[in-house]
Design a protein around this motif. Structure first.
Motif, PDB file in Angstrom:
ATOM      1  N   GLY A 273      26.140  72.149  14.446  1.00  0.00           N
ATOM      2  CA  GLY A 273      25.861  72.152  12.141  1.00  0.00           C
ATOM      3  C   GLY A 273      25.547  71.083  11.568  1.00  0.00           C
ATOM      4  N   PRO A 274      24.565  70.932  10.993  1.00  0.00           N
ATOM      5  CA  PRO A 274      24.269  69.913  10.177  1.00  0.00           C
ATOM      6  C   PRO A 274      24.797  68.419   9.916  1.00  0.00           C
ATOM      7  CG  PRO A 274      24.452  71.361   9.189  1.00  0.00           C
ATOM      8  CD  PRO A 274      24.680  71.983  10.151  1.00  0.00           C
ATOM      9  N   ASP A 275      26.417  68.440   9.601  1.00  0.00           N
ATOM     10  CA  ASP A 275      26.483  67.401   9.372  1.00  0.00           C
ATOM     11  C   ASP A 275      26.970  66.561  10.140  1.00  0.00           C
ATOM     12  OD1 ASP A 275      27.039  68.562   7.081  1.00  0.00           O
ATOM     13  OD2 ASP A 275      28.959  69.662   6.815  1.00  0.00           O
ATOM     14  N   SER A 276      27.718  67.221  11.606  1.00  0.00           N
ATOM     15  CA  SER A 276      27.384  66.636  12.601  1.00  0.00           C
ATOM     16  C   SER A 276      26.148  66.263  13.521  1.00  0.00           C
ATOM     17  CB  SER A 276      27.959  67.342  14.067  1.00  0.00           C
ATOM     18  OG  SER A 276      28.222  66.578  15.409  1.00  0.00           O
ATOM     19  N   CYS A 277      24.952  66.637  13.407  1.00  0.00           N
ATOM     20  CA  CYS A 277      23.634  65.991  12.637  1.00  0.00           C
ATOM     21  C   CYS A 277      23.580  64.739  12.049  1.00  0.00           C
ATOM     22  CB  CYS A 277      22.838  66.684  13.086  1.00  0.00           C
ATOM     23  SG  CYS A 277      21.449  66.162  13.773  1.00  0.00           S
ATOM     24  N   ASN A 278      23.544  64.723  11.349  1.00  0.00           N
ATOM     25  CA  ASN A 278      23.399  63.782  10.277  1.00  0.00           C
ATOM     26  C   ASN A 278      24.277  62.476  10.436  1.00  0.00           C
ATOM     27  OD1 ASN A 278      21.437  65.318   9.030  1.00  0.00           O
ATOM     28  ND2 ASN A 278      22.714  66.123   7.620  1.00  0.00           N
ATOM     29  N   HIS A 279      25.672  62.876  10.702  1.00  0.00           N
ATOM     30  CA  HIS A 279      26.997  61.796  10.918  1.00  0.00           C
ATOM     31  C   HIS A 279      26.625  60.868  11.909  1.00  0.00           C
ATOM     32  CE1 HIS A 279      30.408  60.295  10.617  1.00  0.00           C
ATOM     33  NE2 HIS A 279      30.829  59.990  11.214  1.00  0.00           N
ATOM     34  N   GLY A 280      25.732  61.693  13.153  1.00  0.00           N
ATOM     35  CA  GLY A 280      25.752  60.869  14.449  1.00  0.00           C
ATOM     36  C   GLY A 280      23.588  60.092  14.378  1.00  0.00           C
ATOM     37  N   GLY A 281      23.487  60.371  13.089  1.00  0.00           N
ATOM     38  CA  GLY A 281      22.213  59.232  12.355  1.00  0.00           C
ATOM     39  C   GLY A 281      20.768  59.961  12.984  1.00  0.00           C
TER      40      GLY A 281
ATOM     41  N   LEU B 130      15.633  65.605  21.404  1.00  0.00           N
ATOM     42  CA  LEU B 130      16.805  66.411  21.235  1.00  0.00           C
ATOM     43  C   LEU B 130      17.977  65.701  21.620  1.00  0.00           C
ATOM     44  CD1 LEU B 130      17.780  69.372  20.548  1.00  0.00           C
ATOM     45  CD2 LEU B 130      17.092  70.142  23.118  1.00  0.00           C
ATOM     46  N   ALA B 131      18.909  65.928  21.173  1.00  0.00           N
ATOM     47  CA  ALA B 131      20.107  65.169  21.073  1.00  0.00           C
ATOM     48  C   ALA B 131      21.549  66.149  20.847  1.00  0.00           C
ATOM     49  CB  ALA B 131      20.785  64.096  19.893  1.00  0.00           C
ATOM     50  N   GLN B 132      21.163  67.521  20.479  1.00  0.00           N
ATOM     51  CA  GLN B 132      21.748  68.391  20.214  1.00  0.00           C
ATOM     52  C   GLN B 132      21.833  69.247  19.762  1.00  0.00           C
ATOM     53  OE1 GLN B 132      25.430  66.551  18.705  1.00  0.00           O
ATOM     54  NE2 GLN B 132      25.013  68.161  17.161  1.00  0.00           N
ATOM     55  N   TYR B 133      21.391  70.874  19.413  1.00  0.00           N
ATOM     56  CA  TYR B 133      21.260  71.175  18.529  1.00  0.00           C
ATOM     57  C   TYR B 133      21.941  71.683  17.008  1.00  0.00           C
ATOM     58  CZ  TYR B 133      19.080  73.925  22.372  1.00  0.00           C
ATOM     59  OH  TYR B 133      17.802  73.693  23.494  1.00  0.00           O
ATOM     60  N   CYS B 134      21.476  71.820  15.400  1.00  0.00           N
ATOM     61  CA  CYS B 134      22.479  72.060  14.870  1.00  0.00           C
ATOM     62  C   CYS B 134      22.763  73.546  14.688  1.00  0.00           C
ATOM     63  CB  CYS B 134      21.313  71.663  13.426  1.00  0.00           C
ATOM     64  SG  CYS B 134      20.808  69.952  13.712  1.00  0.00           S
ATOM     65  N   PHE B 135      21.656  74.558  15.039  1.00  0.00           N
ATOM     66  CA  PHE B 135      21.986  75.568  15.487  1.00  0.00           C
ATOM     67  C   PHE B 135      21.373  76.442  16.563  1.00  0.00           C
ATOM     68  CE2 PHE B 135      22.969  75.586  11.072  1.00  0.00           C
ATOM     69  CZ  PHE B 135      23.692  75.890  10.413  1.00  0.00           C
ATOM     70  N   GLU B 136      21.771  76.736  17.551  1.00  0.00           N
ATOM     71  CA  GLU B 136      21.182  76.607  18.592  1.00  0.00           C
ATOM     72  C   GLU B 136      20.172  78.204  18.625  1.00  0.00           C
ATOM     73  OE1 GLU B 136      22.043  77.455  23.378  1.00  0.00           O
ATOM     74  OE2 GLU B 136      23.128  76.036  22.526  1.00  0.00           O
TER      75      GLU B 136
ATOM     76  N   LYS C 116      17.201  62.126  17.390  1.00  0.00           N
ATOM     77  CA  LYS C 116      17.587  61.295  16.707  1.00  0.00           C
ATOM     78  C   LYS C 116      16.140  60.186  17.815  1.00  0.00           C
ATOM     79  CE  LYS C 116      22.318  61.435  16.757  1.00  0.00           C
ATOM     80  NZ  LYS C 116      23.655  61.167  17.265  1.00  0.00           N
ATOM     81  N   ASN C 117      15.835  59.588  16.486  1.00  0.00           N
ATOM     82  CA  ASN C 117      14.988  58.197  17.465  1.00  0.00           C
ATOM     83  C   ASN C 117      15.463  57.966  18.874  1.00  0.00           C
ATOM     84  OD1 ASN C 117      13.416  58.579  14.172  1.00  0.00           O
ATOM     85  ND2 ASN C 117      14.903  56.962  13.801  1.00  0.00           N
ATOM     86  N   LEU C 118      13.962  57.064  19.453  1.00  0.00           N
ATOM     87  CA  LEU C 118      14.019  57.144  20.105  1.00  0.00           C
ATOM     88  C   LEU C 118      14.735  55.058  20.945  1.00  0.00           C
ATOM     89  CD1 LEU C 118      11.356  58.229  22.321  1.00  0.00           C
ATOM     90  CD2 LEU C 118      13.165  58.744  22.880  1.00  0.00           C
ATOM     91  N   SER C 119      14.003  54.972  19.643  1.00  0.00           N
ATOM     92  CA  SER C 119      14.812  53.293  19.911  1.00  0.00           C
ATOM     93  C   SER C 119      15.378  53.007  17.572  1.00  0.00           C
ATOM     94  CB  SER C 119      13.751  52.286  19.349  1.00  0.00           C
ATOM     95  OG  SER C 119      13.163  52.480  18.730  1.00  0.00           O
ATOM     96  N   PRO C 120      16.892  52.980  17.796  1.00  0.00           N
ATOM     97  CA  PRO C 120      16.744  52.400  16.591  1.00  0.00           C
ATOM     98  C   PRO C 120      16.188  51.432  15.563  1.00  0.00           C
ATOM     99  CG  PRO C 120      17.702  50.662  18.250  1.00  0.00           C
ATOM    100  CD  PRO C 120      17.006  51.798  18.815  1.00  0.00           C
ATOM    101  N   ALA C 121      16.604  52.025  14.040  1.00  0.00           N
ATOM    102  CA  ALA C 121      15.818  51.740  13.553  1.00  0.00           C
ATOM    103  C   ALA C 121      16.132  50.166  13.155  1.00  0.00           C
ATOM    104  CB  ALA C 121      15.754  52.313  11.514  1.00  0.00           C
ATOM    105  N   THR C 122      14.726  49.068  13.019  1.00  0.00           N
ATOM    106  CA  THR C 122      15.261  47.842  12.157  1.00  0.00           C
ATOM    107  C   THR C 122      15.494  47.904  10.873  1.00  0.00           C
ATOM    108  OG1 THR C 122      13.066  46.721  12.978  1.00  0.00           O
ATOM    109  CG2 THR C 122      14.399  47.403  15.016  1.00  0.00           C
ATOM    110  N   THR C 123      16.053  46.904  10.165  1.00  0.00           N
ATOM    111  CA  THR C 123      16.383  46.924   8.394  1.00  0.00           C
ATOM    112  C   THR C 123      15.724  45.005   8.534  1.00  0.00           C
ATOM    113  OG1 THR C 123      18.098  45.824   8.338  1.00  0.00           O
ATOM    114  CG2 THR C 123      18.341  47.892   7.916  1.00  0.00           C
ATOM    115  N   GLU C 124      14.557  44.883   7.670  1.00  0.00           N
ATOM    116  CA  GLU C 124      13.574  44.081   7.366  1.00  0.00           C
ATOM    117  C   GLU C 124      14.567  43.364   6.282  1.00  0.00           C
ATOM    118  OE1 GLU C 124       9.648  44.179   6.824  1.00  0.00           O
ATOM    119  OE2 GLU C 124       9.121  44.989   8.209  1.00  0.00           O
ATOM    120  N   SER C 125      14.830  41.910   6.510  1.00  0.00           N
ATOM    121  CA  SER C 125      15.621  41.270   5.032  1.00  0.00           C
ATOM    122  C   SER C 125      14.172  40.422   4.197  1.00  0.00           C
ATOM    123  CB  SER C 125      17.268  40.695   5.853  1.00  0.00           C
ATOM    124  OG  SER C 125      16.777  39.966   7.190  1.00  0.00           O
TER     125      SER C 125
END
Length: 65
Positions: A21-29, A43-49, A56-65
């Protein structure tokens, strides 16, 4: 009658296989996408197979300060 068919299809998709489901996907980033993941995602998993993927992104997003 049409709404009953839609509800039946939704329930069938949500209970099929490894659907989290989408909630699990969104919660996992991740993001739910139809078809394939875009460049830079995997592909990390399926929302609806097997139609809607959780990508999910291959590399974590970086934040600029």
């Amino acid at each position: 009658m049409g709404i009953l068919v839609f509800v039946f299809i939704f329930i069938s998709l949500s209970q099929h296989g490894d659907a989290h489901g989408p909630d699990s996907c969104n919660h996992g980033g991740g993001l739910c996408r139809v078809g394939t993941c875009v460049s830079g995602e995997y592909l990390a998993q399926y929302c609806f197979e097997p139609i809607i993927l959780c990508c999910k992104n291959l590399s974590p997003a970086t934040t600029e300060s």
